[in-house]
Design an enzyme around this catalytic site. Structure first.
Site, PDB file in Angstrom:
ATOM      1  N   LYS A   1       4.429  -4.273   8.153  1.00 56.17           N
ATOM      2  CA  LYS A   1       3.290  -3.560   7.509  1.00 56.17           C
ATOM      3  C   LYS A   1       2.092  -4.149   8.000  1.00 56.17           C
ATOM      4  CE  LYS A   1       5.886  -1.604   3.811  1.00 56.17           C
ATOM      5  NZ  LYS A   1       7.030  -2.039   3.026  1.00 56.17           N
TER       6      LYS A   1
ATOM      7  N   HIS B   1       4.217  -5.736   0.780  1.00 56.73           N
ATOM      8  CA  HIS B   1       2.928  -5.495   0.618  1.00 56.73           C
ATOM      9  C   HIS B   1       1.686  -6.325   0.213  1.00 56.73           C
ATOM     10  CE1 HIS B   1       3.572  -0.980   1.179  1.00 56.73           C
ATOM     11  NE2 HIS B   1       4.688  -0.996   0.379  1.00 56.73           N
TER      12      HIS B   1
ATOM     13  N   SER C   1       5.263  -1.158  -4.295  1.00 62.49           N
ATOM     14  CA  SER C   1       4.728   0.022  -3.182  1.00 62.49           C
ATOM     15  C   SER C   1       4.262   1.229  -3.582  1.00 62.49           C
ATOM     16  CB  SER C   1       5.671   0.010  -2.274  1.00 62.49           C
ATOM     17  OG  SER C   1       6.930   0.627  -2.929  1.00 62.49           O
TER      18      SER C   1
HETATM   19  C1  PLP Z   1       8.455  -1.548   3.141  1.00 66.46           C
HETATM   20  C2  PLP Z   1       9.342  -2.455   2.281  1.00 66.46           C
HETATM   21  C3  PLP Z   1      10.410  -3.011   2.658  1.00 66.46           C
HETATM   22  C4  PLP Z   1      10.952  -2.951   3.803  1.00 66.46           C
HETATM   23  O1  PLP Z   1      10.417  -3.361   5.162  1.00 66.46           O
HETATM   24  P1  PLP Z   1      10.564  -2.781   6.513  1.00 66.46           P
HETATM   25  O2  PLP Z   1      10.191  -3.970   7.396  1.00 66.46           O
HETATM   26  O3  PLP Z   1       9.764  -1.378   6.700  1.00 66.46           O
HETATM   27  O4  PLP Z   1      11.984  -2.500   6.394  1.00 66.46           O
HETATM   28  C5  PLP Z   1      10.911  -4.026   1.857  1.00 66.46           C
HETATM   29  N1  PLP Z   1      10.424  -4.231   0.619  1.00 66.46           N
HETATM   30  C6  PLP Z   1       9.363  -3.699   0.124  1.00 66.46           C
HETATM   31  C7  PLP Z   1       8.787  -4.091  -1.239  1.00 66.46           C
HETATM   32  C8  PLP Z   1       8.496  -2.646   0.955  1.00 66.46           C
HETATM   33  O5  PLP Z   1       7.584  -2.200   0.587  1.00 66.46           O
END
Ligand code: PLP
Length: 401
Positions: A247, A216, A188
């Site tokens: 996301k 992602h 990320s």
């Molecule tokens: C954003 C993210 C999460 C968390 O996801 P949410 O649905 O926002 O809790 C978990 N793992 C990675 C790699 C992320 O980028």
């Protein structure tokens, strides 16, 4: 004069910690979004080209998804009223899970309240004391927390370093407990992609459970946004796939895909599944509409646009001379060095009309502070052109270029 320790309110130390953050210029005010999460949006009363959301396909404001959410409110109400294992499993929840499993080509799937708890709850559930986690150093915080909660031993390899990963696996060849090899699919903060085929081969050679967190990558990589497993054609070789609904999918939640046994085990041992209320029907219906969209020509068109915007923006950033690291995805960091510089860059950009978050230590290593940009399918070329002009102007003024 400060009051003696004994007479101060017990939480006074938090105030002191915050003062320290302010001195170090690490204190951050929350930016306030007025209205919808859009590619050009209003934050703190200022119109900005928004390069900070994970709304890759623009689905947070998609008409069809809004309609699906509203319809579910009418038919199913606004809340589920219980945890999944008591009275909170609605027909919609099961339908979404079946849809996700089909989409991912796995036997089964289970949805959690967020990607964070999907990771933390699953790692904690499947491992225990005496087990081993082998993890990329840049893996998400929720993987780290899951590891801590599991009480398994953790060994960390340098980011995407297959040699060091194998060294660890060799050293622990005779490990008597279970072993989990775990990686983010797309990282990320860097926007680079895990060497997943090679990691799968290592997991097979050393008898590890293979788990990938595609937060992602879902909706971004692979056919119709199926993620890194599809991107590298590794179907059947990853035991546990994690995805987020927060996301690209545009709503909220996280899911685990894998074997029927894995999913049923999580029904019994996944603590967020057992002890936290399930999603409101509107969230679930939104996600169902989103997955249907991904598999339609309209969804394919959005993913195509996401990638053409990504290529355009990256090419232009490189041409301007920015250091964009190793990114291969719509996440493009612009690395500037010191954290103070990155935060100054971000602040000045915001004043001029671009929202790109500054990120410093400890989220990224010292000396690698950056701003992070994320383009979406719904940015227009002229939005990106405007952002590039502002990026160039501010960077020259701050002697970043
Ligand atoms: C954003 C993210 C999460 C968390 O996801 P949410 O649905 O926002 O809790 C978990 N793992 C990675 C790699 C992320 O980028």
């Amino acid at each position: 004069m400060t009051a003696p320790v004994g007479t101060r309110p017990p939480l006074h130390y938090l105030h002191e910690e915050l003062e320290k953050l302010k001195e170090l210029k690490l204190y951050q005010k929350l930016r306030l979004l007025q209205g919808e999460q859009l590619p050009v949006a209003s934050f703190d009363g200022q119109r900005v080209v928004n390069l900070s959301s994970n709304n890759y396909l623009g689905l947070t404001t998609h008409r069809g998804l809004k309609k699906a959410a509203a319809a579910a409110v009418k038919t199913h109400g606004v809340g589920s009223g219980a945890v999944r294992t008591i009275a909170g499993t609605m027909d919609l929840h099961m339908q979404l899970e079946e849809q996700i499993a089909r989409f991912k080509h796995t036997e089964a799937s289970v949805v959690f309240q967020s990607g964070f708890v999907a990771n933390a709850g699953t790692v904690q559930a499947i491992l225990g004391e005496g087990d081993l986690i082998v993890s990329d150093e840049l893996n998400h915080a929720s993987i780290i927390d899951g590891g801590r909660l599991s009480k398994a031993e953790r060994k960390i390899f340098r980011h995407r370093d297959l040699n060091q990963c194998e060294e660890i696996l060799q050293e622990t060849q005779d490990w008597t407990g279970r072993k989990l090899l775990i990686t983010d699919g797309v990282f990320s903060m860097e926007g680079d992609i895990a060497p997943l085929a090679e990691l799968c081969a290592l997991a097979e050679k050393y008898h590890c459970i293979m788990m990938v967190d595609d937060a992602h990558a879902s909706g971004v990589l692979g056919r119709n946004g199926r993620g890194t497993v599809d991107h590298f054609d590794l179907h059947g070789r990853v035991d546990i796939q994690v995805g987020t609904l927060s996301k690209a999918i545009g709503s909220m939640g996280g899911y685990i895909c894998g074997s029927r046994d894995l999913i049923e085990f999580l029904y019994h041992r996944g603590r967020p599944f057992l002890f936290s209320t399930s999603h409101p029907p509107s969230v679930t219906a939104t996600c169902m509409a989103a997955f249907s969209l991904l598999e339609s020509p309209a969804g394919e068109k959005l993913i195509k646009k996401l990638w053409s915007n990504t290529k355009f923006f990256k090419r232009r950033l490189k041409r301007l001379g920015f250091n964009t690291g190793e990114s291969q995805t719509p996440i493009t960091p612009i690395i500037v060095g010191e954290a103070a510089k990155a935060h100054e860059f971000s602040r000045e950009l915001f004043q001029e009309g671009v929202f790109a978050q500054g990120i410093g230590y400890p989220t990224v290593p010292k000396g690698k502070a950056r701003i992070r940009t994320i383009v979406t399918a719904t940015h227009k070329r002229k939005d990106l052109e405007e952002a590039l002009d502002i990026l160039e102007r501010v960077a020259r003024r701050l002697k970043i270029l």
